[in-house]
Write a protein that holds these residues in place. Structure first.
Motif, PDB file in Angstrom:
ATOM      1  N   LEU A  19      33.745  25.659 -58.190  1.00 32.88           N
ATOM      2  CA  LEU A  19      34.605  26.432 -59.081  1.00 32.88           C
ATOM      3  C   LEU A  19      34.118  27.871 -59.162  1.00 32.88           C
ATOM      4  N   LEU A  20      35.060  28.790 -59.186  1.00 31.41           N
ATOM      5  CA  LEU A  20      34.725  30.201 -59.280  1.00 31.41           C
ATOM      6  C   LEU A  20      34.299  30.546 -60.698  1.00 31.41           C
ATOM      7  N   GLN A  21      33.489  31.573 -60.817  1.00 31.99           N
ATOM      8  CA  GLN A  21      33.046  32.005 -62.133  1.00 31.99           C
ATOM      9  C   GLN A  21      34.251  32.503 -62.924  1.00 31.99           C
ATOM     10  N   GLY A  22      34.433  31.970 -64.115  1.00 31.66           N
ATOM     11  CA  GLY A  22      35.562  32.340 -64.961  1.00 31.66           C
ATOM     12  C   GLY A  22      36.818  31.529 -64.704  1.00 31.66           C
ATOM     13  N   GLU A  23      36.784  30.627 -63.734  1.00 29.21           N
ATOM     14  CA  GLU A  23      37.957  29.810 -63.435  1.00 29.21           C
ATOM     15  C   GLU A  23      38.177  28.787 -64.545  1.00 29.21           C
ATOM     16  N   TYR A  24      39.423  28.609 -64.920  1.00 29.45           N
ATOM     17  CA  TYR A  24      39.787  27.671 -65.974  1.00 29.45           C
ATOM     18  C   TYR A  24      39.572  26.241 -65.484  1.00 29.45           C
ATOM     19  N   THR A  25      38.927  25.429 -66.306  1.00 30.79           N
ATOM     20  CA  THR A  25      38.728  24.015 -65.974  1.00 30.79           C
ATOM     21  C   THR A  25      39.172  23.154 -67.146  1.00 30.79           C
ATOM     22  N   VAL A  26      39.413  21.906 -66.854  1.00 26.78           N
ATOM     23  CA  VAL A  26      39.766  20.922 -67.871  1.00 26.78           C
ATOM     24  C   VAL A  26      38.654  19.884 -67.877  1.00 26.78           C
ATOM     25  N   ARG A  27      38.224  19.479 -69.062  1.00 23.83           N
ATOM     26  CA  ARG A  27      37.133  18.512 -69.179  1.00 23.83           C
ATOM     27  C   ARG A  27      37.718  17.116 -69.342  1.00 23.83           C
ATOM     28  N   PHE A  28      37.209  16.180 -68.543  1.00 24.41           N
ATOM     29  CA  PHE A  28      37.635  14.786 -68.594  1.00 24.41           C
ATOM     30  C   PHE A  28      36.420  13.884 -68.699  1.00 24.41           C
ATOM     31  N   SER A  29      36.648  12.696 -69.230  1.00 24.47           N
ATOM     32  CA  SER A  29      35.594  11.688 -69.306  1.00 24.47           C
ATOM     33  C   SER A  29      36.022  10.476 -68.494  1.00 24.47           C
ATOM     34  N   GLY A  32      34.233   7.484 -70.582  1.00 22.58           N
ATOM     35  CA  GLY A  32      34.312   7.484 -72.037  1.00 22.58           C
ATOM     36  C   GLY A  32      33.065   7.990 -72.725  1.00 22.58           C
ATOM     37  N   VAL A  33      32.042   8.370 -71.963  1.00 23.85           N
ATOM     38  CA  VAL A  33      30.784   8.829 -72.544  1.00 23.85           C
ATOM     39  C   VAL A  33      30.485  10.266 -72.129  1.00 23.85           C
ATOM     40  N   GLU A  34      30.464  10.511 -70.844  1.00 25.85           N
ATOM     41  CA  GLU A  34      30.076  11.809 -70.302  1.00 25.85           C
ATOM     42  C   GLU A  34      31.317  12.581 -69.844  1.00 25.85           C
ATOM     43  N   PHE A  35      31.315  13.906 -70.059  1.00 23.94           N
ATOM     44  CA  PHE A  35      32.448  14.738 -69.663  1.00 23.94           C
ATOM     45  C   PHE A  35      32.112  15.535 -68.410  1.00 23.94           C
ATOM     46  N   VAL A  36      33.116  15.690 -67.539  1.00 24.35           N
ATOM     47  CA  VAL A  36      32.956  16.431 -66.290  1.00 24.35           C
ATOM     48  C   VAL A  36      34.059  17.475 -66.187  1.00 24.35           C
ATOM     49  N   ASP A  37      33.837  18.491 -65.345  1.00 28.31           N
ATOM     50  CA  ASP A  37      34.827  19.544 -65.123  1.00 28.31           C
ATOM     51  C   ASP A  37      35.785  19.129 -64.014  1.00 28.31           C
ATOM     52  N   VAL A  38      37.065  19.427 -64.220  1.00 30.08           N
ATOM     53  CA  VAL A  38      38.096  19.157 -63.218  1.00 30.08           C
ATOM     54  C   VAL A  38      38.907  20.433 -63.042  1.00 30.08           C
ATOM     55  N   CYS A  39      39.168  20.808 -61.796  1.00 27.72           N
ATOM     56  CA  CYS A  39      39.929  22.027 -61.529  1.00 27.72           C
ATOM     57  C   CYS A  39      41.406  21.802 -61.858  1.00 27.72           C
ATOM     58  N   PRO A  40      42.164  22.875 -62.050  1.00 32.60           N
ATOM     59  CA  PRO A  40      43.587  22.732 -62.387  1.00 32.60           C
ATOM     60  C   PRO A  40      44.392  22.010 -61.303  1.00 32.60           C
ATOM     61  N   LEU A  41      43.944  22.083 -60.063  1.00 28.50           N
ATOM     62  CA  LEU A  41      44.662  21.413 -58.978  1.00 28.50           C
ATOM     63  C   LEU A  41      44.530  19.894 -59.056  1.00 28.50           C
ATOM     64  N   CYS A  42      43.438  19.411 -59.613  1.00 26.46           N
ATOM     65  CA  CYS A  42      43.175  17.969 -59.678  1.00 26.46           C
ATOM     66  C   CYS A  42      43.445  17.377 -61.061  1.00 26.46           C
ATOM     67  N   HIS A  43      44.021  18.159 -61.949  1.00 23.70           N
ATOM     68  CA  HIS A  43      44.289  17.710 -63.315  1.00 23.70           C
ATOM     69  C   HIS A  43      45.135  16.437 -63.330  1.00 23.70           C
ATOM     70  N   GLU A  44      46.210  16.415 -62.552  1.00 21.50           N
ATOM     71  CA  GLU A  44      47.095  15.245 -62.507  1.00 21.50           C
ATOM     72  C   GLU A  44      46.397  14.040 -61.882  1.00 21.50           C
TER      73      GLU A  44
END
Length: 83
Positions: A19-29, A32-44
């Motif tokens: 991920l690029l610096q400053g790029e918007y990410t969405v956090r998913f679990s 159900g315990v730990e959260f990871v970053d997901v790029c906008p392209l992989c959100h769905e």
């Protein structure tokens, strides 16, 4: 103005793209315990995998076919549902 390089390298948990610096990410679990970053392209894709979005409801919505078909008063009185 001094430009400094970030020492933290973030990657998408689905496609593993850096991920690029400053790029918007969405956090998913995923578990159900730990959260990871997901790029906008992989959100769905993350939603399709059943991952829970950060800040979203933790339980699944009830499917329309699994809801009660009779009113509560009909269940209490033992009235049969009309087919």
């Amino acid at each position: 103005m001094r430009v400094t390089k970030s020492t933290v390298i973030r990657a998408c948990a689905v496609c593993e793209r850096t991920l690029l610096q400053g790029e918007y990410t969405v956090r998913f679990s995923p578990d159900g315990v730990e959260f990871v970053d997901v790029c906008p392209l992989c959100h769905e894709a993350a939603l399709d995998y059943g991952w829970v979005r950060e800040g979203g409801p933790m339980s699944r919505a009830i499917a329309p076919h699994s809801r009660r078909k009779r009113p509560r008063w009909a269940q209490l009185l033992g009235v049969q549902a009309k087919e």
